[in-house]
Design a protein around this motif. Structure first.
Motif, short mmCIF file in Angstrom:
data_model
loop_
_atom_site.label_atom_id
_atom_site.label_comp_id
_atom_site.label_asym_id
_atom_site.label_seq_id
_atom_site.Cartn_x
_atom_site.Cartn_y
_atom_site.Cartn_z
N ARG A 47 0.84 -1.19 0.00
CA ARG A 47 0.00 0.00 0.00
C ARG A 47 0.88 1.24 0.00
NH1 ARG A 47 -5.19 -0.70 2.35
NH2 ARG A 47 -4.94 1.22 3.55
N ILE A 48 0.42 2.30 -0.67
CA ILE A 48 1.16 3.55 -0.72
C ILE A 48 0.34 4.65 -0.04
CG2 ILE A 48 2.24 5.29 -2.20
CD1 ILE A 48 2.63 3.15 -4.31
N GLY A 49 0.96 5.30 0.94
CA GLY A 49 0.33 6.41 1.63
C GLY A 49 1.13 7.68 1.45
N TYR A 50 0.61 8.77 1.99
CA TYR A 50 1.25 10.09 1.87
C TYR A 50 1.68 10.56 3.25
CZ TYR A 50 2.14 14.85 0.33
OH TYR A 50 2.75 16.05 0.04
N PHE A 51 2.85 11.18 3.32
CA PHE A 51 3.48 11.61 4.57
C PHE A 51 3.36 13.13 4.70
CE2 PHE A 51 7.77 11.12 7.06
CZ PHE A 51 7.20 11.68 8.18
N LEU A 52 2.63 13.58 5.71
CA LEU A 52 2.47 15.01 5.99
C LEU A 52 3.59 15.48 6.91
CD1 LEU A 52 -1.36 14.91 6.76
CD2 LEU A 52 -0.31 15.77 4.66
N SER A 53 4.42 16.41 6.43
CA SER A 53 5.57 16.90 7.20
C SER A 53 5.20 18.18 7.93
CB SER A 53 6.77 17.16 6.26
OG SER A 53 7.23 15.96 5.71
N PHE A 85 8.14 -4.50 3.29
CA PHE A 85 7.20 -3.57 3.91
C PHE A 85 5.79 -3.79 3.36
CE2 PHE A 85 11.15 -1.69 5.03
CZ PHE A 85 10.92 -0.91 6.15
N ASP A 86 4.80 -3.66 4.24
CA ASP A 86 3.40 -3.76 3.84
C ASP A 86 2.88 -2.43 3.32
OD1 ASP A 86 2.94 -6.51 4.85
OD2 ASP A 86 3.32 -5.57 6.79
N GLU A 87 3.39 -1.33 3.88
CA GLU A 87 2.94 0.01 3.52
C GLU A 87 4.15 0.93 3.43
OE1 GLU A 87 -0.02 1.37 6.35
OE2 GLU A 87 -0.62 -0.69 6.76
N VAL A 88 4.10 1.88 2.50
CA VAL A 88 5.16 2.89 2.42
C VAL A 88 4.51 4.25 2.23
CG1 VAL A 88 5.52 2.61 -0.07
CG2 VAL A 88 7.35 3.53 1.37
N TYR A 89 5.02 5.25 2.96
CA TYR A 89 4.46 6.60 2.96
C TYR A 89 5.50 7.55 2.37
CZ TYR A 89 0.78 4.65 5.82
OH TYR A 89 -0.27 3.88 6.26
N VAL A 90 5.07 8.36 1.41
CA VAL A 90 5.99 9.22 0.67
C VAL A 90 5.65 10.68 0.95
CG1 VAL A 90 6.38 7.50 -1.12
CG2 VAL A 90 4.54 9.17 -1.41
N ALA A 91 6.70 11.49 1.09
CA ALA A 91 6.53 12.92 1.37
C ALA A 91 7.23 13.73 0.31
CB ALA A 91 7.12 13.25 2.74
N ASN A 92 6.71 14.92 0.06
CA ASN A 92 7.38 15.87 -0.82
C ASN A 92 8.14 16.90 0.01
OD1 ASN A 92 7.79 17.16 -3.51
ND2 ASN A 92 6.82 18.87 -2.45
N MET A 93 9.31 17.29 -0.49
CA MET A 93 10.06 18.40 0.08
C MET A 93 9.83 19.62 -0.80
SD MET A 93 13.72 16.49 0.52
CE MET A 93 13.95 14.95 1.41
N GLY A 94 9.48 20.74 -0.19
CA GLY A 94 9.37 21.96 -0.96
C GLY A 94 7.96 22.32 -1.36
N PRO A 95 7.81 23.34 -2.21
CA PRO A 95 6.49 23.93 -2.48
C PRO A 95 5.66 23.18 -3.51
CG PRO A 95 8.18 25.13 -3.67
CD PRO A 95 8.90 24.12 -2.84
#
Length: 311
Positions: free
Chosen positions: A2-8, A287-297
């Motif tokens: 599963r792919i999730g999103y990482f809020l920084s 991994f069962d799940e991975v969460y991805v984050a963006n750096m920058g605007p």
């Protein structure tokens, strides 16, 4: 996987975090991570809203699972208060909230002037804190006199239908042992297949979550510039991330990290190939799940890239 999103929270305002969460859900991301900080890693990142306020707001705009990545329940906030915050969050999210916990960083936890304990002592404190959390989630009066924490006739009245799950962050053998014993799942930001295998050997088929950051920009060079300016601290080695006490110290340590080191470590620019390579590392590690984050605007473009290429 599963792919999730990482809020920084270190980098974005509350309004931007809520916008990203809504965009991520609409794009097809299957869950959210959210960081829990008092300080950003450096002044350039420039934000650090109170995570429990953001989690409450998220309950009104998304219907996908939310996990703290991660909360430290051992110093800055007493575990009895974290227990109430997590219970309310789980109630708001209809049981889709997961409390990710770890032993924290001095960057966030030293602010009340307490001594920063050694790693083994922090693990001991974390284990007792999780005991306190689970006692309180039963909805009964709790009196606890432990080595590190005291709770006196406390009861949590607002509870979800089921107690929140607790996932434990761990980066070494001793921490893996604790995570396997007390956790309902495991959290890591490193695609280390050996640690995943050791966790599964000790804990069985409990969920394993991982995460990484990328940087969308019109060109790779622009992405490297943004990632290095905002997140060079990610390249600081060893235990420094746990013991440095302030953003200015991270800025000093990050001077040892070169732009080329950032280029090699982070998927930068508009090409999906770098992101695919990172995703495959986590998949191969189990991994069962991975969460991805963006750096920058450019988080809108980042989310659109994932919608188009991976979701």
């Amino acid at each position: 996987m599963r792919i999730g999103y990482f809020l920084s929270c270190e980098e974005y305002t509350p309004a931007q975090l809520i916008e990203q969460a809504r965009l991520a859900q609409d794009a097809g991301f299957q869950g959210l991570w959210i960081s829990d900080h008092y300080h950003p890693w450096n002044d350039e990142q420039g934000q650090s809203p109170f995570v429990w306020s953001i989690i409450g707001a998220l309950s009104q705009v998304v219907r996908i699972p939310v996990t703290t990545a991660v909360t430290c329940p051992i110093m800055r906030i007493h575990p009895a208060v974290i227990a109430q915050a997590a219970a309310t969050s789980a109630a708001l999210h209809d049981g889709r909230f997961v409390l990710g916990v770890g032993t924290g960083e001095a960057l966030n936890e030293h602010i009340l002037g307490d001594r920063w304990p050694f790693a083994e002592e922090r693990l001991e404190m974390l284990e007792e804190a999780v005991v306190v959390l689970r006692q309180l989630w039963r909805g009964e009066y709790v009196t606890h006199h432990g080595r590190h924490y005291t709770v006196d006739q406390a009861r949590i009245y607002t509870l979800p239908a089921e107690p929140p799950r607790v996932y434990v962050s761990a980066f070494g053998p001793k921490a893996i042992d604790v995570a396997a014993r007390i956790g309902d799942g495991y959290i890591s930001t490193s695609p280390d297949a050996d640690l995943v295998a050791e966790f599964r050997r000790r804990a069985g088929a409990k969920p394993v979550q991982g995460g990484f950051k990328g940087c969308w920009a019109p060109t790779e060079d622009e992405g490297v510039e943004i990632a290095h300016r905002l997140w060079a601290n990610s390249g600081v080695p060893g235990e420094l991330s746990q013991v440095l006490p302030s953003p200015k110290h991270f800025e000093q340590a990050a001077q040892l990290v070169t732009p080329e080191m950032t280029r090699k470590a982070v998927a930068c620019g508009p090409d999906p190939a770098g992101h695919a390579e990172q995703l495959k590392k986590y998949e191969a590690a189990g991994f069962d799940e991975v969460y991805v984050a963006n750096m920058g605007p450019n988080y809108r473009e980042f989310i659109e890239l994932y919608r188009r290429e991976f979701l």
